[in-house]
Design a protein around this motif. Structure first.
Motif, PDB file in Angstrom:
ATOM      1  N   GLU A 107       0.840  -1.181   0.000  1.00 47.73           N
ATOM      2  CA  GLU A 107       0.000   0.000   0.000  1.00 47.73           C
ATOM      3  C   GLU A 107       0.884   1.242   0.000  1.00 47.73           C
ATOM      4  O   GLU A 107       1.969   1.259   0.576  1.00 47.73           O
ATOM      5  CB  GLU A 107      -0.906   0.011   1.236  1.00 47.73           C
ATOM      6  CG  GLU A 107      -1.874   1.163   1.293  1.00 47.73           C
ATOM      7  CD  GLU A 107      -2.865   1.054   2.444  1.00 47.73           C
ATOM      8  OE1 GLU A 107      -2.815   0.051   3.173  1.00 47.73           O
ATOM      9  OE2 GLU A 107      -3.679   1.977   2.601  1.00 47.73           O
ATOM     10  N   LYS A 145       0.360   5.714   0.100  1.00 48.52           N
ATOM     11  CA  LYS A 145      -0.613   6.795   0.230  1.00 48.52           C
ATOM     12  C   LYS A 145       0.068   8.139  -0.006  1.00 48.52           C
ATOM     13  O   LYS A 145       1.222   8.345   0.391  1.00 48.52           O
ATOM     14  CB  LYS A 145      -1.235   6.764   1.626  1.00 48.52           C
ATOM     15  CG  LYS A 145      -2.424   7.685   1.806  1.00 48.52           C
ATOM     16  CD  LYS A 145      -3.090   7.470   3.155  1.00 48.52           C
ATOM     17  CE  LYS A 145      -4.305   8.380   3.306  1.00 48.52           C
ATOM     18  NZ  LYS A 145      -4.967   8.218   4.607  1.00 48.52           N
ATOM     19  N   THR A 176      -3.448   0.303  -3.476  1.00 46.14           N
ATOM     20  CA  THR A 176      -3.218  -0.966  -2.803  1.00 46.14           C
ATOM     21  C   THR A 176      -2.896  -2.020  -3.838  1.00 46.14           C
ATOM     22  O   THR A 176      -3.374  -1.953  -4.981  1.00 46.14           O
ATOM     23  CB  THR A 176      -4.451  -1.390  -1.991  1.00 46.14           C
ATOM     24  OG1 THR A 176      -5.576  -1.497  -2.869  1.00 46.14           O
ATOM     25  CG2 THR A 176      -4.762  -0.375  -0.903  1.00 46.14           C
TER      26      THR A 176
END
Lengths: 111, 114
Positions: free
Chosen positions: A56, A58, A65
Motif C-alpha cells: 500500500e 498513500k 493498494t
C-alpha cells in the motif's frame, strides 16, 4: 498475453465521497504499477505508483493498494473534489520498460 | 518542474505522406518512449529507446515507423507512409532510469490523416 483490465469504465460520485478504481493484470511477473490522470485533451499525468514489494502507498487523498496473489491493484481517492474529474488509467510494467495500460475510468465528481 | 515537450501539437497530413513527430525529453533522462492513443481508447505502447537503440517495440511499430535521436536533446518518431488508421494522439515519454521508474509524458501530438 499481457493484459490489464480496469473497472469501472465510468464512475460518478458526489463531492466529498470516496472513489475506488480497480485493475487486474495478467502477468505475475509485473512489478511496477503506476496510475495516470488524464484531463480532456491533456497528457497522462502520473499521480501515484507502487512497486511489487509494497502492499500500500498513500499520498494525501490518494492511495494505491496491491494484492500480488490476486493480481489486483486499486486506486482510492478520498474526499473527492470536482477537480478530480478526469479519466484515470492504471498500468503495469513487466520485465521490460513498456507500460501496459488499462482501458481507463472516467470519473465525474458532482458538486 | 522539467517537462517533456512535443511539437507540433497538431499535425494534419495527407494519406501516404511522411510525418515526423518531435520530442524533447527531460534533460537528465536516459530512457525514451513513444505511445499512441486513438480517440477514446487506451494508451498503447509503440517503442522504447535507450543508448541510441530500440529496446523494445510493439506489433504496431512496423516497418513504416522509425525513431531517432538526431542530437543530444531531440527524439523523433517518423511514419514513412501514413495511413488513415495512424490518426491518433502520439505521446512521447521519458524516464530517468529504466525499470520501475516513473515515465513522464509530454502533451502529445494529435495526428490527423486525411
Amino acid at each position: 498475453g499481457e493484459n490489464v483490465e480496469q473497472h469501472p469504465s465510468t464512475l460518478s460520485v458526489q463531492e466529498g465521497d470516496s472513489a475506488v478504481i480497480k485493475c487486474t493484470y495478467s502477468d505475475s511477473a509485473s512489478n511496477y504499477f503506476p496510475w495516470y490522470k488524464q484531463e480532456l485533451g491533456k497528457r497522462p499525468q502520473l499521480i501515484i505508483d507502487i512497486r511489487s514489494n509494497v502492499g500500500e502507498k498513500k499520498d494525501q487523498r490518494i492511495a494505491v493498494t496491491l494484492n500480488k496473489t490476486a493480481k489486483h491493484f486499486s486506486l482510492h481517492i478520498t474526499e473527492t473534489q470536482p477537480e478530480d474529474s478526469a479519466v484515470y488509467f492504471c498500468a503495469a510494467r513487466i520485465d521490460t520498460d513498456k507500460l501496459i495500460f488499462g482501458t481507463g475510468t472516467r470519473l465525474q465528481v458532482f458538486p | 518542474e522539467p517537462e517533456v515537450t512535443q511539437t507540433p501539437s497538431h499535425q494534419v497530413t495527407q494519406m501516404g505522406q511522411e510525418v515526423i513527430l518531435r520530442c524533447v525529453p527531460i534533460s537528465n533522462h536516459l530512457y525514451f518512449y513513444w505511445y499512441r492513443q486513438i480517440l477514446g481508447q487506451k494508451v498503447e505502447f509503440l517503442v522504447s529507446f535507450y543508448n541510441n537503440e530500440i529496446s523494445e517495440k510493439s506489433e504496431i511499430f512496423d516497418d513504416q515507423f522509425s525513431v531517432e535521436r538526431p542530437d543530444g536533446s531531440n527524439f523523433t518518431l517518423k511514419i514513412r507512409s501514413t495511413k488513415l488508421e495512424d490518426s491518433a494522439m502520439y505521446f512521447c515519454a521519458s524516464s530517468e532510469l529504466g525499470g520501475g521508474q516513473p515515465q513522464h509524458f509530454g502533451d502529445g501530438t494529435r495526428l490527423s490523416i486525411l
